[in-house]
Design an enzyme around this catalytic site. Structure first.
Site, PDB file in Angstrom:
ATOM      1  N   HIS A 171       0.746  -1.240   0.044  1.00  0.00           N
ATOM      2  CA  HIS A 171       0.060  -0.010   0.177  1.00  0.00           C
ATOM      3  C   HIS A 171       0.660   1.319   0.132  1.00  0.00           C
ATOM      4  O   HIS A 171       0.809   2.096  -0.741  1.00  0.00           O
ATOM      5  CB  HIS A 171      -0.799  -0.122   1.220  1.00  0.00           C
ATOM      6  CG  HIS A 171      -1.865   1.362   1.494  1.00  0.00           C
ATOM      7  ND1 HIS A 171      -3.202   1.267   1.091  1.00  0.00           N
ATOM      8  CD2 HIS A 171      -1.354   2.444   1.874  1.00  0.00           C
ATOM      9  CE1 HIS A 171      -3.558   2.329   1.435  1.00  0.00           C
ATOM     10  NE2 HIS A 171      -2.498   3.138   1.793  1.00  0.00           N
ATOM     11  N   GLU A 172       1.784   1.200   0.945  1.00  0.00           N
ATOM     12  CA  GLU A 172       2.786   2.650   0.911  1.00  0.00           C
ATOM     13  C   GLU A 172       3.598   2.779  -0.119  1.00  0.00           C
ATOM     14  O   GLU A 172       3.942   3.758  -0.794  1.00  0.00           O
ATOM     15  CB  GLU A 172       3.550   2.423   2.278  1.00  0.00           C
ATOM     16  CG  GLU A 172       2.735   2.426   3.618  1.00  0.00           C
ATOM     17  CD  GLU A 172       2.095   3.988   3.667  1.00  0.00           C
ATOM     18  OE1 GLU A 172       2.631   4.934   3.251  1.00  0.00           O
ATOM     19  OE2 GLU A 172       0.967   4.128   4.114  1.00  0.00           O
ATOM     20  N   HIS A 221       2.085   4.269  -2.973  1.00  0.00           N
ATOM     21  CA  HIS A 221       1.818   5.828  -2.858  1.00  0.00           C
ATOM     22  C   HIS A 221       3.105   6.455  -3.535  1.00  0.00           C
ATOM     23  O   HIS A 221       3.358   7.378  -4.302  1.00  0.00           O
ATOM     24  CB  HIS A 221       1.907   6.032  -1.433  1.00  0.00           C
ATOM     25  CG  HIS A 221       0.378   5.861  -0.901  1.00  0.00           C
ATOM     26  ND1 HIS A 221      -0.594   6.578  -1.397  1.00  0.00           N
ATOM     27  CD2 HIS A 221       0.110   5.380   0.414  1.00  0.00           C
ATOM     28  CE1 HIS A 221      -1.642   5.872  -0.421  1.00  0.00           C
ATOM     29  NE2 HIS A 221      -1.113   5.479   0.475  1.00  0.00           N
TER      30      HIS A 221
END
Length: 215
Positions: free
Chosen positions: A23-24, A27
């Site tokens: 998820h990170e 980004h």
């Protein structure tokens, strides 16, 4: 001999940590694609979990939930740094960076949802299918939670980009004030989510999981 139940729980915990890491990283990749190399230069565009672990969100919280058999596994990683002023798309750049994390979680959920749907006919082991189901659940949960329009969650950045200009300015000002206490507000919101609105939120999550897995 290791208890199979405990082993499966540990594997599920590892899947949670990796889902948070992915998820990170998403980004950071989106920010880099839009022109901001901050995450790349900080060495955060890799899947090494030790680059992303937050002591509280990646260890203490999920570990506590795991050891107390809370019935839910949740956590977060260190936010990937980025400079919004470097983004090529100044109007929707932050929203795209924010949406990349939950969007990647949904992609993972779709992939493993297909594994669950097709796995029985392919003769895959039941343990692997159960793990795939948990991966779907974890990633749908992460996506839905992070898309809630509450700062400092990703949904607040997405909502901000969709608002009319004057309302967006007021909302950004609110986000800025709240993010000064982001760690505290996130913890308070998690508490409220679990103990106050968990039932309807859980119904949304389980409905999406059921749609993806057919279970």
């Amino acid at each position: 001999m290791t208890d199979p139940t405990i082993l499966m729980q540990l594997i599920t915990l590892a899947c949670l940590i990796m889902s948070i890491v992915i998820h990170e990283v998403a980004h950071g990749f989106m920010a880099n694609w839009l022109g901001d190399p901050t995450a790349r230069l900080a060495g955060r565009l890799n899947l090494n979990p030790f680059k992303h672990i937050d002591p509280i969100g990646s260890v203490v919280v999920p570990g506590f939930l795991f050891l107390t058999n809370a019935g839910i596994l949740f956590g977060w990683a260190k936010p990937v740094p980025y400079n919004p002023y470097n983004l090529k798309n100044q109007r929707y750049g932050e929203a795209l960076v924010a949406a990349a994390g939950p969007g990647t979680n949904i992609i993972l959920a779709i992939i493993f949802g297909l594994v669950v749907r097709l796995g029985v006919g392919m003769g895959l082991p039941s343990e692997f299918l159960h793990l795939s189901y948990y991966i779907v659940y974890i990633n749908v949960l992460l996506a839905c939670f992070n898309m809630l329009p509450v700062p400092p969650l990703d949904g607040s950045k997405v909502l901000s980009a969709l608002l009319p200009y004057q309302l967006e300015l007021k909302y950004r000002d609110l986000i800025g004030k709240v993010e000064q206490y982001g760690f505290i507000t996130t913890f308070v919101f998690i508490f409220v989510l679990i103990y106050v609105i968990w039932q309807p939120f859980s119904m949304v999550v389980t409905s999406i999981v059921s749609l993806l897995t057919g279970v």
